[in-house]
Structures are given as C-alpha cells and as structure tokens.
Design an enzyme around this catalytic site. Sequence first.
Site, PDB file in Angstrom:
ATOM      1  N   CYS A  44       0.673  -1.325   0.109  1.00  0.00           N
ATOM      2  CA  CYS A  44       0.146   0.195   0.038  1.00  0.00           C
ATOM      3  C   CYS A  44       0.893   1.223   0.064  1.00  0.00           C
ATOM      4  CB  CYS A  44      -1.130  -0.048   1.092  1.00  0.00           C
ATOM      5  SG  CYS A  44      -2.241  -1.303   1.247  1.00  0.00           S
ATOM      6  N   HIS A  69      -3.291   7.161   2.633  1.00  0.00           N
ATOM      7  CA  HIS A  69      -3.743   5.966   1.973  1.00  0.00           C
ATOM      8  C   HIS A  69      -4.897   5.557   2.386  1.00  0.00           C
ATOM      9  CE1 HIS A  69      -4.094   1.776   1.089  1.00  0.00           C
ATOM     10  NE2 HIS A  69      -3.817   1.390   2.104  1.00  0.00           N
ATOM     11  N   ASN A  96     -10.423   0.211  -0.258  1.00  0.00           N
ATOM     12  CA  ASN A  96      -8.882   0.149  -0.148  1.00  0.00           C
ATOM     13  C   ASN A  96      -8.350  -0.295  -1.347  1.00  0.00           C
ATOM     14  OD1 ASN A  96      -6.175  -0.193   0.200  1.00  0.00           O
ATOM     15  ND2 ASN A  96      -6.567  -0.806   2.324  1.00  0.00           N
TER      16      ASN A  96
END
Length: 333
Positions: free
Chosen positions: A112, A254, A284
């Site tokens: 990520c 993020h 996500n």
Amino acid sequence: MGRAAVLSGVGGHVPGRAVSNEELAERLDTSDEWIRSRTGIERRHFAAPGTATSDLAVAAGERALKSSREGTADAVVVATTTPDRPCPATAPAVAARLGLTGAAAYDVGAVCTGFVYALASASGLIATGVAERVLVIGAETYSGILDPLDRSTSVIFGDGAGAVVLRAGEPDEPGAVGPFDLGSDGGGRDLITVRAGGAEQRLSGREPAPADRYFAMEGKEVFWNAVVRMAASSRAVLGRAGLDTGGIDWLVGHQANLRILRSLATELGVPAERNLGNIAEVGNTAAASIPLALADAHAAGTLAAGDRVLLTAFGGGLTWGSALLTWPDLAPS
C-alpha cells in the site's frame, strides 16, 4: 536548486462492476451497517474475469498522459501488489501498450506504500537526468487474491488504478514534488502478507495451506502501526520542508480505512475538512489509492493550483512513506 520532478498530469480508472455492501453481506456474516461503521466503505469495484492489473494500469496511464501537456514519457514505473505475472514485471507490457516501447519500465513492490515509493523513485530518475518525463502508476486487482469467505479482508479491498505524469522542472514551481520520507520494518512482514507463491514457499518442499494462497492481515496491529508510522513519517517530511500541518491545504492518506484516516488526521491536528479521500466509493485500492484519490479530487475540482498536499501511506513489508507536493494548474478532467 537542481532539477525537480513536477506533476503535469493525473488520471484514474476503476472497473465497471461496483460491488455494494449488501452484495457482500449475502455471502458473508456481516451487514451494510457493520461494514460502514468499521471501514467507512459503501462500495468497491471488482475487475471482470479475464481482466489483468495491466489493463487497469493502461486505462489510468492513458488518462494521465492525456491530461498532461507532455503526452508521453520516457520511463514507466508501476507500483503493484498484484502483478500480471511473477516474472516479468508488469511495467514493460504497460509501456508497450501505451506506445512507449523503448522507455525504461519497472515495477515497485511496497504494497500500500507502493505509490509513494514509486513517486520517489521516479523523482530520482528526473533529478539525476535519467529521464525527462515519467509515468507513475499504482494499479491493483486485489479481488484476485482475497479469500471470498474472509469477512475481515473481502469487505475492505477493491480494484483500481491511478496514475500521474512527472516532468523535469524547478523545485519552486507549481507541481513540484518533494521532499520525501521512506521507511520499513521487515520484522512485521507477517502482519500483511500472502504466504504462498514465492520462493520461500516454493522451495520449502511443502504444499501451502489453502488459506496461505490468499491475502491475510492482522487488523488490530495494522491499525495501530498505520497511524503511528504515517504520523511520524508525515512529521518528518514536513520538518524537512520547514512546515507544520498548518502549512498544508490537504492531507491525502492511503485509503486504508476511514477510522485510520480520521485517527491520523487527529494525531496530526489536521481538520476533518482537509482530510481528502474517496474510500467510501472505491474501498482500499492499495498502491492505487493515493493517485486514484488525487484523480477523483481533481475531477471534482477540489484541488486548486498552489494547494500544498501531504501524501502519506503505510503498507506491507512493513513499509511507510510520505511526500509533499504543490498542486499544479491542470486542465479539467
């Protein structure tokens, strides 16, 4: 002052199939209310059968190149956890499909945090004169590595891609990227992982357990680490720029989980209205989340030329990183 990487284009893409919380609740022991309250996610997008990560990367890359005055690139960097194949890298195929055959092309694997790592790497290519224009893409098809019966992961992740174009420019012009802060702690590699499929498992002489073929995450420990690491990294990069959080217009973290994003903003003292994101609509999307959030915010007209934007991410590895940029004057999407 030297050369600097300057953002000159942005683009995003998500697959057409939107998956609602209600659809997931039909096969999981959960509900729309449970998912929303714990993640802030209302829907996510899953790629259709036969779709590869490179397909999403090409779509986002095309849009970023179209929005850029450069219209081309001599290097392509793809951040992804879900490459088309273990070998070769996905970036050369993406470059070729975009008509950039001959350009330098490579993948970055930092889960990520991948986009921030890729952005730093691309900025280095420009600073050292290796490249004049770099296309940086974050692209993921997490739907292919999720256990469909694991409520803790299946409701969080989605597929998508986001991209930016960087060009050589001056450190004090709108669009300039940097400084950066990057870090890692491999001692936490089991907190976010896919245990099977790599050399460690293949050369062990043992068949993997079924669960080891899927993405796994220790949610509670990841939550704490994400907030602490992103906050520390954000402060580090602000310190290098001689700023505090009062000097930034937008925080783009993020898009891991709405509770993580809110906790991060509180830890940094950033007002809720300056905490920019799109997790409710796309979930996500791992390495794609920051550039996709930037693309969506640009399309909505949220970002104005001259805005100071703080980017920060945390992911498997463990890895973390942050960067500053001044938003440029881009043509409307």
